[in-house]
Design a protein around this motif. Structure first.
Motif, mmCIF file in Angstrom:
data_model
loop_
_atom_site.group_PDB
_atom_site.id
_atom_site.type_symbol
_atom_site.label_atom_id
_atom_site.label_comp_id
_atom_site.label_asym_id
_atom_site.label_seq_id
_atom_site.Cartn_x
_atom_site.Cartn_y
_atom_site.Cartn_z
ATOM 1 N N TRP A 1 62.738 5.154 7.713
ATOM 2 C CA TRP A 1 62.227 4.295 8.779
ATOM 3 C C TRP A 1 61.615 2.987 8.289
ATOM 4 C CZ3 TRP A 1 57.147 4.398 7.424
ATOM 5 C CH2 TRP A 1 56.642 5.577 6.864
ATOM 6 N N PHE B 1 58.359 17.027 4.914
ATOM 7 C CA PHE B 1 59.345 16.883 5.966
ATOM 8 C C PHE B 1 60.650 16.563 5.244
ATOM 9 C CE2 PHE B 1 62.189 14.593 8.615
ATOM 10 C CZ PHE B 1 62.203 15.364 9.745
ATOM 11 N N GLU C 1 67.359 10.878 11.659
ATOM 12 C CA GLU C 1 66.670 11.102 10.385
ATOM 13 C C GLU C 1 67.610 11.630 9.304
ATOM 14 O OE1 GLU C 1 63.193 13.350 11.670
ATOM 15 O OE2 GLU C 1 62.074 11.471 11.657
ATOM 16 N N GLU D 1 52.895 16.987 5.852
ATOM 17 C CA GLU D 1 54.217 16.379 5.643
ATOM 18 C C GLU D 1 54.107 15.323 4.565
ATOM 19 O OE1 GLU D 1 56.071 14.547 9.004
ATOM 20 O OE2 GLU D 1 55.577 16.178 10.351
ATOM 21 N N HIS E 1 66.838 10.684 5.730
ATOM 22 C CA HIS E 1 65.486 10.995 5.235
ATOM 23 C C HIS E 1 65.617 12.096 4.189
ATOM 24 C CE1 HIS E 1 61.265 12.157 5.226
ATOM 25 N NE2 HIS E 1 60.983 11.157 6.038
ATOM 26 N N TYR F 1 53.296 9.360 3.989
ATOM 27 C CA TYR F 1 54.530 8.804 3.421
ATOM 28 C C TYR F 1 54.206 7.511 2.698
ATOM 29 C CZ TYR F 1 56.743 12.259 6.333
ATOM 30 O OH TYR F 1 57.117 13.454 6.877
ATOM 31 N N ASN G 1 48.986 17.724 12.938
ATOM 32 C CA ASN G 1 49.136 16.833 11.790
ATOM 33 C C ASN G 1 48.692 15.415 12.126
ATOM 34 O OD1 ASN G 1 51.350 17.040 13.509
ATOM 35 N ND2 ASN G 1 52.869 16.626 11.929
ATOM 36 N N ASN H 1 53.128 17.405 17.649
ATOM 37 C CA ASN H 1 53.450 16.794 16.363
ATOM 38 C C ASN H 1 52.941 15.363 16.339
ATOM 39 O OD1 ASN H 1 54.915 16.977 13.759
ATOM 40 N ND2 ASN H 1 55.987 15.196 14.598
ATOM 41 N N GLU H 2 52.187 15.044 15.309
ATOM 42 C CA GLU H 2 51.669 13.680 15.151
ATOM 43 C C GLU H 2 51.314 13.089 16.512
ATOM 44 O OE1 GLU H 2 54.357 11.381 12.730
ATOM 45 O OE2 GLU H 2 53.456 12.169 10.912
ATOM 46 N N ASP I 1 49.755 13.948 7.469
ATOM 47 C CA ASP I 1 51.098 13.585 7.019
ATOM 48 C C ASP I 1 50.981 12.291 6.233
ATOM 49 O OD1 ASP I 1 51.870 15.687 8.569
ATOM 50 O OD2 ASP I 1 52.890 14.483 10.106
ATOM 51 N N VAL J 1 62.206 7.773 2.684
ATOM 52 C CA VAL J 1 62.169 8.005 4.127
ATOM 53 C C VAL J 1 63.323 7.209 4.734
ATOM 54 C CG1 VAL J 1 59.691 8.433 4.149
ATOM 55 C CG2 VAL J 1 60.543 6.106 4.565
HETATM 56 C C1 GAL Z 1 56.773 12.128 10.711
HETATM 57 C C2 GAL Z 1 57.183 13.164 11.733
HETATM 58 C C3 GAL Z 1 58.380 13.966 11.291
HETATM 59 C C4 GAL Z 1 59.431 13.067 10.705
HETATM 60 C C5 GAL Z 1 58.832 12.279 9.583
HETATM 61 C C6 GAL Z 1 59.814 11.360 8.883
HETATM 62 O O1 GAL Z 1 56.116 11.063 11.316
HETATM 63 O O2 GAL Z 1 56.133 14.029 12.021
HETATM 64 O O3 GAL Z 1 58.882 14.669 12.393
HETATM 65 O O4 GAL Z 1 59.899 12.221 11.697
HETATM 66 O O5 GAL Z 1 57.800 11.469 10.087
HETATM 67 O O6 GAL Z 1 59.185 10.597 7.875
#
Ligand code: GAL
Length: 676
Positions: free
Chosen positions: A325, A355, A365, A317, A368, A285, A258, A159-160, A283, A323
């Motif tokens: 974060w 996601f 998370e 994603e 999120h 965001y 991703n 993942n990432e 992905d 989000v």
């Molecule tokens: C991505 C990640 C996901 C989730 C998401 C939250 O970076 O692949 O698992 O953490 O961010 O925004």
């Protein structure tokens, strides 16, 4: 959906009927009763592609060598029985506690030499042979078990990759770095020359003396830092290859992972990954720390399309709303998820995934957003999800088409790493900001651009935009020269062509690599303090950068009227072979930039994707040999009209000459005749 590969290539292709709609699903966080409801609601929402087992390791291998696939079997069967295709994670993204307890040496080390521990995610050193061995064993089990399962439509490696652990500074990484350096340079003399180690007594006399660039008292060797970035990117790619090779032994289903083509993650040179990917997935965001998160979305989507070599790709994603974060996690406004999603589709995405499926109630998370929010299905968000799903269904026939563009835009991870290094002329000149500024100008003019790596063959384009291409090899510079010489147009902006691949300054006057092409010579940089604004002869405003520039063969189109280099050329144009090359020596404000690019575009005879398009009205065309689709995304708070004729897919209405797009809405017209 078409594969990004040519017919002669035997790699598996990702075939998905229409535009996919999907999500990450983490059933490990829920009880079996919830799974039943989940699958039922997924059907209601039209979800057709679900990523599972991304963080599954500690569930499917709870103790070393003990595998338990019962729950994963159940989930895959449930999804399959409900017609939902599986995007199967290999499960290796986060090492289980038993592994890091037994082998603490796999834990990653950061720049200051301290270790990072279990409890977050991705706590593993990419070079660790011990980690790789355990991951290999897990992937082997997963691939063997599900390699022929009819539900599995796609493999999702880890993942990432490199999201948190890309740069690992421990002794295992140092040894791998040395091997990488030996392959790159062959001899220590060559390395010493490339790194300029005569400076500050940094000379190496044995390979073992070389380490990862851990924190230093003063600034580290910049060439070492660049090579460490290259090595780290290659190391993660090598890891991806390892997992892929195991999967391939058991499955003919396409493999992907991703990417993170976003504003803040820069550790992978994804151009070097392209040939290893069966299908490109990204992905994305929205990042509200940026000046213009929405435009950055379009930028990231265009970079992803560039990586896909203008073939369709997957948005793996994204977020339905906030989000968790960022310092301030802004919820999306009504219609924003739709506009964001369709902006990706307009730029070549053949699937829109989120996601995640159901918002977590535990773990870091839990705040999120998800397709199914904490509030449940009696929520505005859920209703918007259904609406999006319905809209994506109406766009199914778009799948497989590509995006038309006459403008190439050079994007370089290496220049990003190098230009943003330490001890540069100005810390206010940041690569991505200069790239974004050029991209914004293109957007304001309604231009769709195609992202290409340095060194690409540019024939077929009319114009290339080259923002702050600080680090450039001779061959990469030659590709731009050739393009212009053969009749192309180029805009090159300040702090381009300054150093070679070793971060060695090209002497004889800046911008070394492009001096002849641009017909200019600059003797000294004259960066500005952040608040200092300079005026150009036509009233345009610049900031951050000026330089002691003079023209050799170019024409000074505009000069500075004030600032440290008053009277010197600010914008130049040079005839070169059959084409023209422009140089911009300052950071123009938005309005001035739009005007400059507007002039260049006219001289290059580039047509905008649609006359009405601008930064607030995104208009992009996807097409193939026989069909064309006009995407209109209205970011305005008022209704707008654009000229179009054909069949509007989201409403099912005919359009004869004028398309009305309500405030904040999206429309997609299958045009009556193929766009020329
Ligand atoms: C991505 C990640 C996901 C989730 C998401 C939250 O970076 O692949 O698992 O953490 O961010 O925004």
């Amino acid at each position: 959906m078409r594969s990004r590969r040519s017919n002669s290539d035997v790699r598996p292709t990702f075939d998905h009927p229409g535009i996919g709609f999907g999500c990450d699903y983490n059933p490990e966080q829920w009880s079996p009763e919830v799974w039943t409801e989940d699958v039922q609601l997924m059907r209601e929402a039209g979800v057709d592609l679900v990523a599972i087992n991304i963080f599954g390791w500690s569930h499917i291998e709870p103790r070393r060598g003990e595998f338990d696939f019962a729950n994963l079997d159940t989930i895959i069967t449930m999804l399959h029985n409900n017609g939902i295709r599986v995007n199967l994670g290999t499960g290796t993204a986060s090492a289980p506690a038993w592994l890091t307890t037994e082998h603490p040496e796999i834990l990653p080390m950061v720049e200051d030499g301290t270790t990072r521990y279990h409890g977050g995610r991705q706590a593993w050193c990419p070079s660790s042979p011990v980690f790789r061995e355990h991951a290999r064993a897990l992937v082997e089990q997963v691939a063997k078990r599900y390699g022929q399962h009819p539900a599995v439509a796609l493999w999702h490696v880890s993942n990432e990759l490199g999201c948190h652990n890309a740069l690992c500074y421990d002794e295992t990484s140092a040894a791998a770095f040395r091997t990488w350096l030996q392959q790159r340079y062959g001899t220590l003399d060559a390395l010493n020359a490339a790194w300029g180690t005569s400076f500050w007594s940094q000379r190496y006399s044995a390979w073992d003396e070389i380490s990862t660039p851990k924190l230093t008292l003063s600034t580290p060797n910049p060439s070492q830092v660049i090579d460490f970035h290259r090595f780290s990117s290659d190391e993660i790619l090598d890891y991806y290859r390892l997992e892929t090779s195991i999967i391939r032994q058991h499955s003919s289903v396409p493999v992907t992972t991703n990417f993170m083509v976003t504003a803040h993650i820069k550790n992978q040179d994804y151009w070097s990954w392209v040939d290893d990917m069966d299908v490109i997935a990204n992905d994305h965001y929205l990042d509200h720390r940026l000046d213009n998160p929405r435009l950055e979305l379009s930028f990231a989507a265009d970079v992803t399309r560039g990586l896909a070599q203008n073939n369709p790709w997957l948005l793996m994603e994204s977020a339905t709303s906030a989000v968790n974060w960022q310092p301030h996690n802004i919820a999306k406004t009504p219609g924003e998820m739709m506009r964001n999603s369709i902006a990706h589709v307009a730029r070549g995405a053949d699937a829109v995934c989120f996601f995640q499926w159901r918002a977590s109630v535990q773990g870091s998370e839990k705040y999120h957003s998800a397709l199914l929010p904490h509030a449940g299905s009696d929520s505005d968000l859920w209703r918007e999800v259904l609406e999006l799903s319905h809209t994506l269904d109406s766009l199914d026939e778009v799948a497989g088409t590509t995006v038309i563009s006459e403008v190439a835009f050079i994007f370089s991870w290496e220049s990003w790493w190098a230009a943003d290094g330490k001890n540069r002329p100005s810390t206010s000149v940041r690569y991505l900001e200069q790239v974004h500024a050029a991209y914004w100008a293109a957007q304001s003019l309604g231009l769709t651009v195609t992202m290409v790596p340095p060194g690409s063959d540019l024939s077929g384009f009319r114009l290339v935009i080259v923002p702050t291409l600080y680090m450039v090899t001779d061959a990469e510079a030659a590709a731009i020269n050739d393009f212009v010489h053969n009749g192309g147009h180029a805009l090159i902006t300040f702090y381009s062509g300054i150093v070679d691949q070793d971060d060695r300054v090209r002497t004889g006057g800046y911008p070394g690599a492009f001096r002849n092409l641009l017909g200019i010579r600059s003797e000294e940089f004259a960066p500005l303090l952040p608040e200092h604004v300079v005026t150009l002869s036509n009233g345009w405003r610049g900031s951050l950068w000026t330089e002691h520039l003079r023209v050799t063969t170019a024409t000074a189109v505009e000069t500075y009227v004030d600032g440290p280099v008053a009277g010197a050329p600010a914008v130049t144009r040079n005839s070169f072979g059959a084409g023209e090359a422009w140089y911009l020596s300052t950071a123009l404000n938005e309005q001035s930039y739009d005007q400059l690019l507007g002039t260049i575009v006219q001289r290059a005879n580039v047509r905008p994707s649609h006359p009405a398009a601008d930064g607030m009205l995104e208009i992009v065309r996807r097409a193939d040999a026989s069909r064309s689709f006009l995407f209109v995304i209205n970011h305005n708070t008022h209704q707008t009209q654009v000229s179009a004729s054909g069949f509007e897919l989201t409403t099912g209405n005919r359009v004869d000459g004028t398309l009305t797009v309500p405030a904040g809405a999206v429309r997609v017209v299958r045009e009556d005749s193929t766009h020329e």
